[in-house]
Design an enzyme around this catalytic site. Structure first.
Site, PDB file in Angstrom:
ATOM      1  N   LEU A 109       0.692  -1.135  -0.038  1.00 11.19           N
ATOM      2  CA  LEU A 109       0.011   0.044   0.103  1.00 11.19           C
ATOM      3  C   LEU A 109       0.877   1.307   0.113  1.00 11.19           C
ATOM      4  O   LEU A 109       1.784   1.303   0.781  1.00 11.19           O
ATOM      5  CB  LEU A 109      -0.848  -0.146   1.207  1.00 11.19           C
ATOM      6  CG  LEU A 109      -1.851  -1.189   1.346  1.00 11.19           C
ATOM      7  CD1 LEU A 109      -2.397  -0.951   2.577  1.00 11.19           C
ATOM      8  CD2 LEU A 109      -2.576  -1.569   0.204  1.00 11.19           C
ATOM      9  N   GLY A 154       0.971  -5.210   1.168  1.00  6.66           N
ATOM     10  CA  GLY A 154      -0.302  -5.159   0.399  1.00  6.66           C
ATOM     11  C   GLY A 154       0.384  -6.124  -0.956  1.00  6.66           C
ATOM     12  O   GLY A 154      -0.651  -6.876  -1.479  1.00  6.66           O
ATOM     13  N   ASN A 178       3.874  -7.269   6.801  1.00  9.84           N
ATOM     14  CA  ASN A 178       4.754  -6.556   8.120  1.00  9.84           C
ATOM     15  C   ASN A 178       4.179  -5.531   8.449  1.00  9.84           C
ATOM     16  O   ASN A 178       4.943  -4.601   8.993  1.00  9.84           O
ATOM     17  CB  ASN A 178       6.114  -6.512   7.410  1.00  9.84           C
ATOM     18  CG  ASN A 178       6.193  -5.508   6.302  1.00  9.84           C
ATOM     19  OD1 ASN A 178       5.168  -5.510   5.619  1.00  9.84           O
ATOM     20  ND2 ASN A 178       7.240  -4.759   6.121  1.00  9.84           N
ATOM     21  N   GLU A 179       3.034  -5.384   8.560  1.00 10.04           N
ATOM     22  CA  GLU A 179       2.102  -4.057   8.928  1.00 10.04           C
ATOM     23  C   GLU A 179       2.658  -3.401  10.296  1.00 10.04           C
ATOM     24  O   GLU A 179       2.704  -2.298  10.532  1.00 10.04           O
ATOM     25  CB  GLU A 179       0.804  -4.078   8.725  1.00 10.04           C
ATOM     26  CG  GLU A 179       0.124  -4.037   7.428  1.00 10.04           C
ATOM     27  CD  GLU A 179       0.271  -5.027   6.428  1.00 10.04           C
ATOM     28  OE1 GLU A 179      -0.006  -5.129   5.493  1.00 10.04           O
ATOM     29  OE2 GLU A 179       0.916  -6.193   7.009  1.00 10.04           O
TER      30      GLU A 179
END
Length: 303
Positions: A109, A154, A178-179
């Protein structure tokens, strides 16, 4: 703006797509007049290139948004339209997704879509992310991710929506959700997709720690299905596609729907609440601060 608005209304999107060009040239799908107009208005090159071979029924979609195929609102809009165009073409049976950017499949993202933006813009962006997932995860096409570079966040989500994943066997590449490393949280449908792929416990550890896996680690846990030399990713994807297309479409599609419908229904029945949760979370001062620190770190790294 009309195309973005169409993402809010599936029937409107279908209506726009029905205006697609019917011309064909050397087996390649021509770009729709609507999409051409959007690109002209934005004065940007296409972020997606689609080559469709009518003789095999297989389309290859190359992501070509430098430098790292970030999933911006414009990118996601173009991507969703590209997928729906192929879905509407009855001669298309399979889709291979890959990248023409060196060393990266998709970096995920676009942070700039989440930093310093109005709640309305954040909501519009998140709806487009949902739409991308819904298009791919529920697609009647056979979908294969030809992962020829790193695929975090994403990019990983896009990969695990596909039916099959082939990754370049290069230890410098990585893949994973890995947010948490950015101070943000993968929503329930990211979590559910990964759980469906690698199991509950592996997903729990991966999401809490924001783990990125090298190709051999990803293969070991089932995040990808096959590793091949980098120069053979697309060729292998094409060969694998032939095996999947040997199965009668109706039987494969019904089975896929049976496996995925509960996960899809969970999001479709909670889309608006999910958007509101995202907007409420991402616009918090503490989260904006985390994103700012991450962006500053990236600038230093580039410098």
């Amino acid at each position: 703006m009309a195309l973005r608005a169409a993402l809010r209304n599936k029937s409107s999107l279908s209506s726009l797509l029905s205006q697609r060009s019917s011309c064909r040239s050397h087996g390649r799908v021509c770009v729709s007049p609507v999409l051409v107009a959007q690109q002209r208005n934005n004065s940007t090159s296409p972020k997606i290139k689609v080559d469709f071979d009518q003789s095999t029924g297989v389309a290859v979609m190359q992501m070509q948004s430098p430098p790292v195929n970030s999933l911006s609102l414009d990118f996601l809009t173009e991507f969703c339209i590209g997928v729906e165009k192929l879905e509407m073409d009855k001669s298309c049976r399979g889709l291979i997704i890959t990248s023409n950017q060196p060393k990266v499949f998709s970096a995920g993202l676009d942070i700039m879509e989440m930093y310093g933006k109005s709640p309305e813009r954040c909501g519009e962006f998140w709806r487009a992310v949902q739409e991308m997932w819904l298009k791919l995860y529920s697609s009647n096409l056979v979908t294969i991710a030809a992962i020829n570079g790193s695929s975090p966040a994403g990019g990983c989500l896009m990969s695990i929506t596909c039916d099959y994943r082939i990754m370049a066997d290069n230890p410098r590449y990585s893949i994973g959700l890995n947010e948490t490393q950015l101070g943000i949280v993968a929503p329930f449908w990211f979590k559910d997709t990964m759980t469906n792929t690698v199991g509950h416990r592996t997903t729990e550890i991966a999401l809490e720690l924001g783990l990125l896996y090298n190709p051999s680690e990803a293969l070991k846990i089932g995040l990808v299905d096959q590793l091949v030399p980098e120069d053979q990713v697309l060729t292998t994807a094409t060969q694998t596609m032939a095996k999947w297309l040997a199965i009668p479409d109706h039987a494969r599609q019904i089975t896929k729907s049976m496996m995925r419908k509960p996960t899809i229904d969970k999001l479709t029945s909670n889309r608006e609440a999910d958007i509101q949760n995202f907007v409420s979370f991402i616009t918090k001062d503490s989260i904006q601060k985390s994103l700012r620190m991450y962006l500053e770190m990236l600038k230093k790294r580039k410098g």
